[in-house]
Design an enzyme around this catalytic site. Structure first.
Site, mmCIF file in Angstrom:
data_model
loop_
_atom_site.group_PDB
_atom_site.id
_atom_site.type_symbol
_atom_site.label_atom_id
_atom_site.label_comp_id
_atom_site.label_asym_id
_atom_site.label_seq_id
_atom_site.Cartn_x
_atom_site.Cartn_y
_atom_site.Cartn_z
ATOM 1 N N ASP A 273 2.783 18.580 109.402
ATOM 2 C CA ASP A 273 3.504 19.792 109.025
ATOM 3 C C ASP A 273 4.984 19.632 109.389
ATOM 4 O O ASP A 273 5.319 19.120 110.453
ATOM 5 C CB ASP A 273 2.906 21.016 109.745
ATOM 6 C CG ASP A 273 3.341 22.320 109.111
ATOM 7 O OD1 ASP A 273 2.496 23.011 108.519
ATOM 8 O OD2 ASP A 273 4.549 22.657 109.215
ATOM 9 N N ILE A 274 5.856 20.084 108.504
ATOM 10 C CA ILE A 274 7.301 19.942 108.716
ATOM 11 C C ILE A 274 7.789 20.826 109.867
ATOM 12 O O ILE A 274 8.839 20.561 110.464
ATOM 13 C CB ILE A 274 8.046 20.292 107.404
ATOM 14 C CG1 ILE A 274 9.436 19.680 107.372
ATOM 15 C CG2 ILE A 274 8.108 21.790 107.167
ATOM 16 C CD1 ILE A 274 10.107 19.785 106.005
ATOM 17 N N ASN B 105 -4.934 29.778 105.854
ATOM 18 C CA ASN B 105 -4.390 31.120 105.657
ATOM 19 C C ASN B 105 -4.539 31.515 104.193
ATOM 20 O O ASN B 105 -4.312 30.693 103.305
ATOM 21 C CB ASN B 105 -2.906 31.148 106.052
ATOM 22 C CG ASN B 105 -2.688 30.815 107.515
ATOM 23 O OD1 ASN B 105 -3.505 31.163 108.362
ATOM 24 N ND2 ASN B 105 -1.592 30.128 107.814
ATOM 25 N N GLY C 27 -0.818 35.110 106.112
ATOM 26 C CA GLY C 27 0.201 34.161 106.551
ATOM 27 C C GLY C 27 0.395 32.978 105.624
ATOM 28 O O GLY C 27 1.061 32.011 105.983
ATOM 29 N N GLN C 28 -0.181 33.044 104.418
ATOM 30 C CA GLN C 28 -0.035 31.929 103.481
ATOM 31 C C GLN C 28 1.357 31.939 102.863
ATOM 32 O O GLN C 28 1.834 32.979 102.395
ATOM 33 C CB GLN C 28 -1.093 32.017 102.374
ATOM 34 C CG GLN C 28 -1.089 30.808 101.443
ATOM 35 C CD GLN C 28 -2.253 30.830 100.453
ATOM 36 O OE1 GLN C 28 -2.965 31.833 100.339
ATOM 37 N NE2 GLN C 28 -2.440 29.723 99.761
ATOM 38 N N HIS D 49 -4.864 24.721 101.552
ATOM 39 C CA HIS D 49 -4.660 23.675 102.562
ATOM 40 C C HIS D 49 -5.228 24.157 103.885
ATOM 41 O O HIS D 49 -5.433 25.366 104.084
ATOM 42 C CB HIS D 49 -3.174 23.322 102.693
ATOM 43 C CG HIS D 49 -2.302 24.508 102.981
ATOM 44 N ND1 HIS D 49 -1.864 25.357 101.981
ATOM 45 C CD2 HIS D 49 -1.800 25.009 104.135
ATOM 46 C CE1 HIS D 49 -1.127 26.321 102.514
ATOM 47 N NE2 HIS D 49 -1.086 26.134 103.824
ATOM 48 N N HIS E 169 -4.825 23.768 108.109
ATOM 49 C CA HIS E 169 -4.034 23.338 109.255
ATOM 50 C C HIS E 169 -4.989 22.821 110.334
ATOM 51 O O HIS E 169 -5.905 23.540 110.754
ATOM 52 C CB HIS E 169 -3.272 24.520 109.862
ATOM 53 C CG HIS E 169 -2.291 25.194 108.951
ATOM 54 N ND1 HIS E 169 -0.935 25.008 109.044
ATOM 55 C CD2 HIS E 169 -2.476 26.077 107.930
ATOM 56 C CE1 HIS E 169 -0.321 25.755 108.122
ATOM 57 N NE2 HIS E 169 -1.235 26.411 107.441
HETATM 58 P P1 5GP Z 1 0.878 28.304 105.106
HETATM 59 O O1 5GP Z 1 2.045 29.107 105.640
HETATM 60 O O2 5GP Z 1 0.818 28.442 103.596
HETATM 61 O O3 5GP Z 1 -0.425 28.545 105.776
HETATM 62 O O4 5GP Z 1 1.208 26.793 105.441
HETATM 63 C C1 5GP Z 1 2.220 26.084 104.793
HETATM 64 C C2 5GP Z 1 2.718 25.050 105.773
HETATM 65 O O5 5GP Z 1 3.420 24.060 105.046
HETATM 66 C C3 5GP Z 1 3.667 25.596 106.826
HETATM 67 O O6 5GP Z 1 3.124 25.379 108.123
HETATM 68 C C4 5GP Z 1 4.952 24.824 106.588
HETATM 69 O O7 5GP Z 1 5.603 24.465 107.791
HETATM 70 C C5 5GP Z 1 4.484 23.606 105.810
HETATM 71 N N1 5GP Z 1 5.454 23.065 104.881
HETATM 72 C C6 5GP Z 1 6.201 23.778 103.981
HETATM 73 N N2 5GP Z 1 6.953 22.939 103.250
HETATM 74 C C7 5GP Z 1 6.669 21.679 103.686
HETATM 75 C C8 5GP Z 1 7.144 20.380 103.309
HETATM 76 O O8 5GP Z 1 7.976 20.201 102.417
HETATM 77 N N3 5GP Z 1 6.623 19.319 103.990
HETATM 78 C C9 5GP Z 1 5.710 19.473 104.978
HETATM 79 N N4 5GP Z 1 5.265 18.349 105.585
HETATM 80 N N5 5GP Z 1 5.236 20.680 105.361
HETATM 81 C C10 5GP Z 1 5.704 21.763 104.714
#
Ligand code: 5GP
Ligand code: ZN
Length: 114
Positions: free
Chosen positions: A30-31, A87, A93-94, A100, A102
């Site tokens: 994760d970034i 999420n 929190g998505q 995906h 985590h």
């Molecule tokens: P969500 O918020 O949808 O559950 O998770 C999305 C996740 O993707 C977040 O934790 C966010 O930090 C990660 N993320 C968003 N953009 C990028 C990216 O360009 N590269 C990587 N490696 N992670 C990303």
């Protein structure tokens, strides 16, 4: 899905370092990591969120869990413990609408989540 970030990443278009890849999923860091281990397990197939998951995709989700188990072991958090989270929706929190998971570990995680 031409403008989907995780379609671009999982197809290799973004030149991302994968820690694992097979025919069904990719795994990358994760970034914005929220724990010492924070990996994203992403199906290559575009499924927007859990609300759009079909019964025909059950094997794929089972595979995600097997990959999560393998990643946990490879990162040394299988015995200490970890969390696998998906999420769904804005209040869940998505932020990226391509399903995906985590994988979080390497520290004591709090419950309930915020
Ligand atoms: P969500 O918020 O949808 O559950 O998770 C999305 C996740 O993707 C977040 O934790 C966010 O930090 C990660 N993320 C968003 N953009 C990028 C990216 O360009 N590269 C990587 N490696 N992670 C990303
Ligand atoms: Zn997608």
């Amino acid at each position: 899905m031409a403008d989907c970030l995780f379609c671009k990443i999982s197809s290799g278009e973004m030149d991302t370092d994968f820690v694992y890849e097979d025919d069904q999923v990719v795994v990358f860091e994760d970034i914005n990591p929220q724990a010492p281990v924070h990996l994203l397990i992403v199906p290559k197939k575009h499924i927007a969120d859990l609300n759009h998951l079909e019964a025909s995709e059950n094997d794929l989700i089972g595979h995600v869990y097997q990959v999560a188990k393998k990643m946990a072991a490879e990162n040394g958090i299988d015995d200490s413990g970890y969390r696998l989270v998906s999420n769904c929706g804005d209040e869940g929190g998505q932020t990226v609408y391509h399903i995906h998971f985590h994988l979080l570990g390497g520290r004591e995680l709090q419950w309930p989540p915020g």
